[in-house]
Design a protein around this motif. Structure first.
Motif, PDB file in Angstrom:
ATOM      1  N   GLY A 112      24.743  -8.506  73.408  1.00  0.00           N
ATOM      2  CA  GLY A 112      24.466  -7.086  73.193  1.00  0.00           C
ATOM      3  C   GLY A 112      23.671  -6.755  71.956  1.00  0.00           C
ATOM      4  O   GLY A 112      23.191  -5.637  71.811  1.00  0.00           O
ATOM      5  N   PHE A 113      23.524  -7.729  71.044  1.00  0.00           N
ATOM      6  CA  PHE A 113      22.835  -7.459  69.780  1.00  0.00           C
ATOM      7  C   PHE A 113      21.328  -7.516  69.984  1.00  0.00           C
ATOM      8  O   PHE A 113      20.799  -8.477  70.534  1.00  0.00           O
ATOM      9  CB  PHE A 113      23.253  -8.476  68.718  1.00  0.00           C
ATOM     10  N   ARG A 114      20.622  -6.495  69.512  1.00  0.00           N
ATOM     11  CA  ARG A 114      19.165  -6.447  69.641  1.00  0.00           C
ATOM     12  C   ARG A 114      18.546  -6.007  68.318  1.00  0.00           C
ATOM     13  O   ARG A 114      19.231  -5.455  67.446  1.00  0.00           O
ATOM     14  CB  ARG A 114      18.760  -5.482  70.764  1.00  0.00           C
ATOM     15  N   THR A 115      17.256  -6.268  68.185  1.00  0.00           N
ATOM     16  CA  THR A 115      16.543  -5.905  66.975  1.00  0.00           C
ATOM     17  C   THR A 115      15.195  -5.294  67.337  1.00  0.00           C
ATOM     18  O   THR A 115      14.758  -5.376  68.485  1.00  0.00           O
ATOM     19  CB  THR A 115      16.344  -7.133  66.056  1.00  0.00           C
ATOM     20  N   ILE A 116      14.552  -4.697  66.359  1.00  0.00           N
ATOM     21  CA  ILE A 116      13.211  -4.155  66.542  1.00  0.00           C
ATOM     22  C   ILE A 116      12.241  -5.050  65.784  1.00  0.00           C
ATOM     23  O   ILE A 116      12.263  -5.109  64.547  1.00  0.00           O
ATOM     24  CB  ILE A 116      13.114  -2.701  66.041  1.00  0.00           C
ATOM     25  N   LEU A 136      19.673  -0.665  59.752  1.00  0.00           N
ATOM     26  CA  LEU A 136      19.654   0.480  60.657  1.00  0.00           C
ATOM     27  C   LEU A 136      18.794   0.213  61.882  1.00  0.00           C
ATOM     28  O   LEU A 136      19.056   0.761  62.960  1.00  0.00           O
ATOM     29  CB  LEU A 136      19.147   1.719  59.916  1.00  0.00           C
ATOM     30  N   LEU A 137      17.766  -0.637  61.744  1.00  0.00           N
ATOM     31  CA  LEU A 137      16.927  -0.971  62.889  1.00  0.00           C
ATOM     32  C   LEU A 137      17.731  -1.680  63.970  1.00  0.00           C
ATOM     33  O   LEU A 137      17.603  -1.366  65.160  1.00  0.00           O
ATOM     34  CB  LEU A 137      15.752  -1.855  62.447  1.00  0.00           C
ATOM     35  N   GLU A 138      18.559  -2.651  63.575  1.00  0.00           N
ATOM     36  CA  GLU A 138      19.400  -3.347  64.549  1.00  0.00           C
ATOM     37  C   GLU A 138      20.457  -2.410  65.130  1.00  0.00           C
ATOM     38  O   GLU A 138      20.779  -2.470  66.317  1.00  0.00           O
ATOM     39  CB  GLU A 138      20.084  -4.560  63.915  1.00  0.00           C
ATOM     40  N   GLN A 139      20.988  -1.558  64.284  1.00  0.00           N
ATOM     41  CA  GLN A 139      21.999  -0.622  64.780  1.00  0.00           C
ATOM     42  C   GLN A 139      21.425   0.306  65.840  1.00  0.00           C
ATOM     43  O   GLN A 139      22.067   0.588  66.852  1.00  0.00           O
ATOM     44  CB  GLN A 139      22.567   0.182  63.616  1.00  0.00           C
ATOM     45  N   ARG A 180      26.669  -1.279  73.280  1.00  0.00           N
ATOM     46  CA  ARG A 180      27.740  -1.285  72.279  1.00  0.00           C
ATOM     47  C   ARG A 180      28.990  -2.019  72.773  1.00  0.00           C
ATOM     48  O   ARG A 180      29.715  -2.620  71.987  1.00  0.00           O
ATOM     49  CB  ARG A 180      28.093   0.157  71.883  1.00  0.00           C
ATOM     50  N   LYS A 181      29.248  -1.973  74.065  1.00  0.00           N
ATOM     51  CA  LYS A 181      30.462  -2.611  74.588  1.00  0.00           C
ATOM     52  C   LYS A 181      30.443  -4.116  74.348  1.00  0.00           C
ATOM     53  O   LYS A 181      31.396  -4.690  73.813  1.00  0.00           O
ATOM     54  CB  LYS A 181      30.617  -2.318  76.078  1.00  0.00           C
ATOM     55  N   ASN A 182      29.344  -4.780  74.730  1.00  0.00           N
ATOM     56  CA  ASN A 182      29.257  -6.230  74.546  1.00  0.00           C
ATOM     57  C   ASN A 182      29.140  -6.599  73.070  1.00  0.00           C
ATOM     58  O   ASN A 182      29.726  -7.587  72.622  1.00  0.00           O
ATOM     59  CB  ASN A 182      28.064  -6.791  75.321  1.00  0.00           C
TER      60      ASN A 182
END
Length: 234
Positions: free
Chosen positions: A120-124, A179-182, A188-190
């Motif tokens: 679930g984690f992503r970045t810009i 904040l970019l990753e957030q 959010r669940k995973n």
């Protein structure tokens, strides 16, 4: 270049700029129960580093822990062809030319390390919003958590511009994603389930690829850094 943090665990750093900021990058080296060495998030090879690694033992595992940190893994594999090249899920598809031997999974990993895929984690990044597919590692004997890009920890040891930018983005003197990753992490669940599983490990130290190593109270600091997910779990 290698710096010993604990028995059987070392790190080495080198300069790195990202989006114009000096953020540095870090490699972790762990001696496993069979006495082989696992290199996580390899940095650029040079002769002094090669000499130091050879003094420690035999490189048995080369680990590209997410879909960003792979640039020097092929060089390591070329120099240590007997080592197993472990890659995060999706990396081989992203870069087909990489000499990957096997994909990291919970049941398929270097012996002596626990691992978890941070779902679930992503970045810009430069290509827009992207999944990291980061594999997080836990070395139980030294109570060390090894992250790559799922949390940062910048402080006054970094240049002023980096300090200024990370104060704004939320990773200055905080063990946290920016904040970019957030903003990019919409699943959010995973992501929440992943950080909750990580916090079940008994760790004190936290090593990350970018920032200053946390030697004490790492679990408490990581939990605080992920409050944006954990506060919504009920």
């Amino acid at each position: 270049m290698l710096r010993e943090l604990d028995r059987n665990i070392w790190v080495a750093e080198q300069p790195l700029r990202y989006f114009g900021l000096s953020v540095g990058t870090r490699m972790s080296v762990i001696r496993l129960p069979d006495q082989s060495l696992a290199v996580i998030s390899p940095i650029e090879l040079n002769q002094p580093l090669i000499d130091q690694l050879n003094e420690l033992g035999t490189i048995g595992h080369i680990v590209a822990p997410n879909c960003y940190h792979y640039f020097f893994a092929s060089d390591f594999k070329a120099h240590y062809p007997q080592a197993t090249f472990w890659a995060a899920p999706g990396l081989k598809e992203k870069v087909p030319s990489l000499p990957v031997d096997t994909v990291i999974k919970a049941h398929n990993k270097p012996a002596g390390l626990e691992t978890l895929l941070f779902k679930g984690f992503r970045t810009i990044g430069s290509g827009g919003v992207e999944s990291l597919n980061e594999c997080v590692f836990f070395h139980a004997k030294s109570r060390t958590l090894i992250l790559t890009d799922t949390a940062f920890h910048f402080d006054e040891s970094f240049p002023f511009l980096t300090q200024f930018a990370t104060r704004i983005t939320g990773s200055y003197k905080a063990l946290a994603p920016t904040l970019l990753e957030q903003l990019a992490t919409t699943d959010r669940k995973n992501a929440r389930a992943s950080i909750e599983k990580i916090l079940q490990w008994d760790f004190e130290r936290v090593i990350m690829a970018h920032g200053t190593v946390i030697e004490h109270d790492g679990k408490e600091k990581l939990e605080a850094g992920y409050a944006f997910l954990l506060k919504t779990r009920r």
